[in-house]
Motif scaffolding. Structure first.
Motif, PDB file in Angstrom:
ATOM      1  N   TRP A 119      15.386 -12.918   7.591  1.00 46.38           N
ATOM      2  CA  TRP A 119      15.033 -12.098   8.430  1.00 46.38           C
ATOM      3  C   TRP A 119      14.232 -11.367   7.943  1.00 46.38           C
ATOM      4  CZ3 TRP A 119      12.059 -13.324  13.562  1.00 46.38           C
ATOM      5  CH2 TRP A 119      11.516 -12.003  13.807  1.00 46.38           C
ATOM      6  N   GLY A 120      13.393 -10.589   7.940  1.00 46.75           N
ATOM      7  CA  GLY A 120      13.079  -8.897   7.510  1.00 46.75           C
ATOM      8  C   GLY A 120      12.261  -8.070   8.352  1.00 46.75           C
ATOM      9  N   ASP A 121      12.258  -6.777   8.277  1.00 42.91           N
ATOM     10  CA  ASP A 121      11.933  -6.177   9.342  1.00 42.91           C
ATOM     11  C   ASP A 121      10.228  -5.743   9.429  1.00 42.91           C
ATOM     12  OD1 ASP A 121      14.862  -5.668   9.942  1.00 42.91           O
ATOM     13  OD2 ASP A 121      15.193  -4.082   8.827  1.00 42.91           O
ATOM     14  N   GLY A 122       9.983  -6.553   9.533  1.00 39.67           N
ATOM     15  CA  GLY A 122       8.482  -6.361   9.562  1.00 39.67           C
ATOM     16  C   GLY A 122       7.820  -6.826   8.334  1.00 39.67           C
ATOM     17  N   PRO A 123       6.482  -6.971   8.518  1.00 41.25           N
ATOM     18  CA  PRO A 123       5.696  -7.873   7.395  1.00 41.25           C
ATOM     19  C   PRO A 123       5.778  -6.836   5.978  1.00 41.25           C
ATOM     20  CG  PRO A 123       4.305  -7.186   9.136  1.00 41.25           C
ATOM     21  CD  PRO A 123       5.382  -6.401  10.204  1.00 41.25           C
ATOM     22  N   ASP A 124       5.795  -5.395   5.879  1.00 36.14           N
ATOM     23  CA  ASP A 124       5.258  -4.814   5.193  1.00 36.14           C
ATOM     24  C   ASP A 124       6.903  -5.655   4.088  1.00 36.14           C
ATOM     25  OD1 ASP A 124       2.871  -3.665   5.560  1.00 36.14           O
ATOM     26  OD2 ASP A 124       3.771  -2.023   6.021  1.00 36.14           O
ATOM     27  N   ALA A 125       7.993  -5.246   4.735  1.00 38.28           N
ATOM     28  CA  ALA A 125       9.580  -5.190   4.236  1.00 38.28           C
ATOM     29  C   ALA A 125       9.182  -6.819   4.013  1.00 38.28           C
ATOM     30  CB  ALA A 125      10.564  -5.741   5.184  1.00 38.28           C
ATOM     31  N   VAL A 126       8.783  -7.860   4.234  1.00 35.56           N
ATOM     32  CA  VAL A 126       9.062  -9.514   3.185  1.00 35.56           C
ATOM     33  C   VAL A 126       8.312  -9.495   2.749  1.00 35.56           C
ATOM     34  CG1 VAL A 126       8.673 -11.486   4.264  1.00 35.56           C
ATOM     35  CG2 VAL A 126       9.975 -10.242   5.594  1.00 35.56           C
ATOM     36  N   ARG A 127       7.084  -8.723   2.706  1.00 40.40           N
ATOM     37  CA  ARG A 127       5.605  -8.839   1.469  1.00 40.40           C
ATOM     38  C   ARG A 127       6.257  -7.908   0.557  1.00 40.40           C
ATOM     39  NH1 ARG A 127       0.569  -6.489   0.979  1.00 40.40           N
ATOM     40  NH2 ARG A 127       0.839  -5.088   2.582  1.00 40.40           N
ATOM     41  N   ALA A 128       6.688  -7.168   0.618  1.00 38.38           N
ATOM     42  CA  ALA A 128       7.663  -5.940  -0.780  1.00 38.38           C
ATOM     43  C   ALA A 128       8.304  -6.441  -1.240  1.00 38.38           C
ATOM     44  CB  ALA A 128       8.244  -5.344   0.035  1.00 38.38           C
ATOM     45  N   GLU A 129       9.791  -7.191  -0.615  1.00 46.16           N
ATOM     46  CA  GLU A 129      11.041  -8.335  -1.028  1.00 46.16           C
ATOM     47  C   GLU A 129      10.275  -9.598  -2.414  1.00 46.16           C
ATOM     48  OE1 GLU A 129      14.776 -10.422  -0.594  1.00 46.16           O
ATOM     49  OE2 GLU A 129      14.021  -9.387   1.208  1.00 46.16           O
ATOM     50  N   ALA A 130       9.307 -10.669  -0.871  1.00 48.05           N
ATOM     51  CA  ALA A 130       8.521 -11.577  -1.895  1.00 48.05           C
ATOM     52  C   ALA A 130       8.200 -10.864  -3.855  1.00 48.05           C
ATOM     53  CB  ALA A 130       7.906 -12.447  -1.184  1.00 48.05           C
ATOM     54  N   ALA A 131       6.940 -10.005  -3.181  1.00 49.15           N
ATOM     55  CA  ALA A 131       6.463  -9.891  -4.385  1.00 49.15           C
ATOM     56  C   ALA A 131       7.125  -8.940  -5.618  1.00 49.15           C
ATOM     57  CB  ALA A 131       4.920  -8.518  -3.692  1.00 49.15           C
ATOM     58  N   GLY A 132       8.568  -8.508  -4.616  1.00 52.25           N
ATOM     59  CA  GLY A 132       9.310  -8.006  -5.637  1.00 52.25           C
ATOM     60  C   GLY A 132      10.086  -9.195  -6.576  1.00 52.25           C
ATOM     61  N   PRO A 162       3.943  -0.761  -6.645  1.00 48.84           N
ATOM     62  CA  PRO A 162       3.943  -0.997  -6.572  1.00 48.84           C
ATOM     63  C   PRO A 162       3.954  -3.008  -7.355  1.00 48.84           C
ATOM     64  CG  PRO A 162       2.180  -0.709  -5.423  1.00 48.84           C
ATOM     65  CD  PRO A 162       2.474  -0.118  -6.323  1.00 48.84           C
ATOM     66  N   PRO A 163       4.859  -3.942  -6.903  1.00 49.47           N
ATOM     67  CA  PRO A 163       4.915  -5.109  -7.607  1.00 49.47           C
ATOM     68  C   PRO A 163       2.987  -5.897  -6.839  1.00 49.47           C
ATOM     69  CG  PRO A 163       6.586  -4.858  -6.519  1.00 49.47           C
ATOM     70  CD  PRO A 163       6.028  -3.816  -6.403  1.00 49.47           C
ATOM     71  N   PRO A 164       2.426  -6.566  -8.120  1.00 47.32           N
ATOM     72  CA  PRO A 164       1.216  -7.308  -7.345  1.00 47.32           C
ATOM     73  C   PRO A 164       1.261  -7.347  -6.392  1.00 47.32           C
ATOM     74  CG  PRO A 164       1.442  -6.754 -10.393  1.00 47.32           C
ATOM     75  CD  PRO A 164       2.552  -7.394  -8.842  1.00 47.32           C
ATOM     76  N   GLY A 165       0.774  -7.021  -5.508  1.00 46.49           N
ATOM     77  CA  GLY A 165       1.248  -7.902  -3.772  1.00 46.49           C
ATOM     78  C   GLY A 165       1.739  -6.923  -2.865  1.00 46.49           C
ATOM     79  N   GLY A 166       2.540  -6.072  -3.488  1.00 41.40           N
ATOM     80  CA  GLY A 166       2.773  -5.265  -2.982  1.00 41.40           C
ATOM     81  C   GLY A 166       2.536  -4.414  -1.714  1.00 41.40           C
ATOM     82  N   ALA A 201      13.920  -3.365  -4.104  1.00 48.44           N
ATOM     83  CA  ALA A 201      13.278  -2.265  -3.820  1.00 48.44           C
ATOM     84  C   ALA A 201      12.145  -2.105  -4.948  1.00 48.44           C
ATOM     85  CB  ALA A 201      14.083  -1.185  -3.637  1.00 48.44           C
ATOM     86  N   ALA A 202      11.542  -3.023  -5.960  1.00 48.84           N
ATOM     87  CA  ALA A 202      11.147  -3.076  -7.186  1.00 48.84           C
ATOM     88  C   ALA A 202       9.688  -2.258  -6.891  1.00 48.84           C
ATOM     89  CB  ALA A 202      10.163  -4.122  -7.806  1.00 48.84           C
ATOM     90  N   HIS A 203       9.896  -1.533  -8.576  1.00 42.79           N
ATOM     91  CA  HIS A 203       8.734  -0.774  -8.304  1.00 42.79           C
ATOM     92  C   HIS A 203       8.583  -0.079 -10.038  1.00 42.79           C
ATOM     93  CE1 HIS A 203      11.909   2.066  -7.345  1.00 42.79           C
ATOM     94  NE2 HIS A 203      11.418   2.742  -8.554  1.00 42.79           N
ATOM     95  N   GLY A 204       7.575   0.801 -10.388  1.00 39.68           N
ATOM     96  CA  GLY A 204       7.347   1.144 -11.719  1.00 39.68           C
ATOM     97  C   GLY A 204       8.332   2.101 -11.180  1.00 39.68           C
TER      98      GLY A 204
END
Length: 293
Positions: free
Chosen positions: A52-65, A124-128, A220-223
């Protein structure tokens, strides 16, 4: 994979409902694991992890990462089956224990992960999303051209201001850290290209499988700068860290002075923890500034 096949989910959906949207096998039972994470057993004998994620941005960020890290073909990460605005569905990591050989291999694989690169510091990761997170704290992914300026502006100073507003740091103490940020261009070592970072590489996000190989979770993937991942491993501990570093150095030697720069790279996680957990981490951040002279 991010689209919801059978209509938009609601917060009332449970883990079995979430798994059913992305897995063809029938979901039989849910077993809580820890916090917002559970395991769902399927009728074909497999198990998936449902988070369970803390909101759509958090879920999308983890999946993209996770997908971005996986594309490097370096350190293994759980495969993502799908996600929606509340749930992330992925494979589990087989249980195991760290080994000395696995630690060396982790170092080599981290070097390969970092070498896969990123478009910019803060990318950010692509799609993140731009508005991502590190643990329970916000983390803004804003691209920058040089590491010292970007790191000060988008990682250290935002949390420094929050720590002052919360009363965790006094304004005169914050001034010490601000002066250190101003000096970062002369302290950061030779310029390096942006690395593909896990971004939250503490020991709890390194799991070991039955063969003693390390897997990475909860990115918490990023460049960023490659020394940052290594500094976080050092800050919160990792089994056989010296062997991890040996393996890393075999593949991609670090620039001279990297040990002395470890504290600089730890400033961001220390200030995040100061905001979340209080004064002891602020004291550690101040110690970094004072050690830098």
């Amino acid at each position: 994979m991010g689209a919801v096949p059978h209509g938009q989910p609601t917060a009332a959906d449970g883990p079995l409902d979430a798994a059913a949207r992305f897995i063809t096998a029938r979901a039989l039972r849910h077993r809580p694991l820890s916090g917002a994470v559970g395991a769902v057993d399927l009728d074909d004998g497999r198990t998936v992890v449902v988070k369970w994620g803390d909101g759509p941005d958090a879920v999308r960020a983890e999946a993209a990462g996770l997908r971005w890290l996986a594309r490097a073909g370096a350190v293994p990460v759980p495969a993502v089956h799908g996600h929606d605005e509340h749930w992330l569905i992925m494979d589990p990591v087989p249980d195991g224990r760290p080994t000395k050989q696995g630690a060396v291999r982790l170092g080599r694989e981290l070097a390969a992960l970092h070498a896969a690169g990123a478009p910019a510091f803060g990318a950010p990761p692509p799609g993140g999303p731009r508005e991502a997170s590190i643990g329970r704290a916000p983390m803004r992914n804003v691209p920058g051209d040089d590491w010292p300026t970007w790191y000060a502006e988008h990682r250290v100073l935002p949390y420094l201001r929050t720590a002052v507003d919360d009363g965790t740091l006094r304004p005169r103490e914050a001034a010490e850290l601000e002066r250190l940020c101003a000096r970062l261009p002369g302290l950061a070592g030779p310029a390096e290209p942006p690395a593909r970072l896990h971004g939250d590489l503490w020991n709890g996000n390194v799991l070991w499988d039955a063969d003693g190989r390390a897997w990475l979770i909860d990115p918490a993937a990023h460049g960023g700068h490659r020394e940052t991942d290594l500094a976080m491993l050092h800050l919160f501990g990792c089994p056989d860290l010296d062997r991890v570093l040996d393996g890393y150095q075999e593949e991609a030697p670090l620039a001279d002075g990297w040990r002395e720069r470890t504290g600089l790279h730890q400033l961001f996680p220390l200030l995040v923890h100061a905001v979340l957990f209080g004064r002891p981490y602020a004291d550690q951040a101040l110690a970094v500034a004072r050690a830098a002279g």
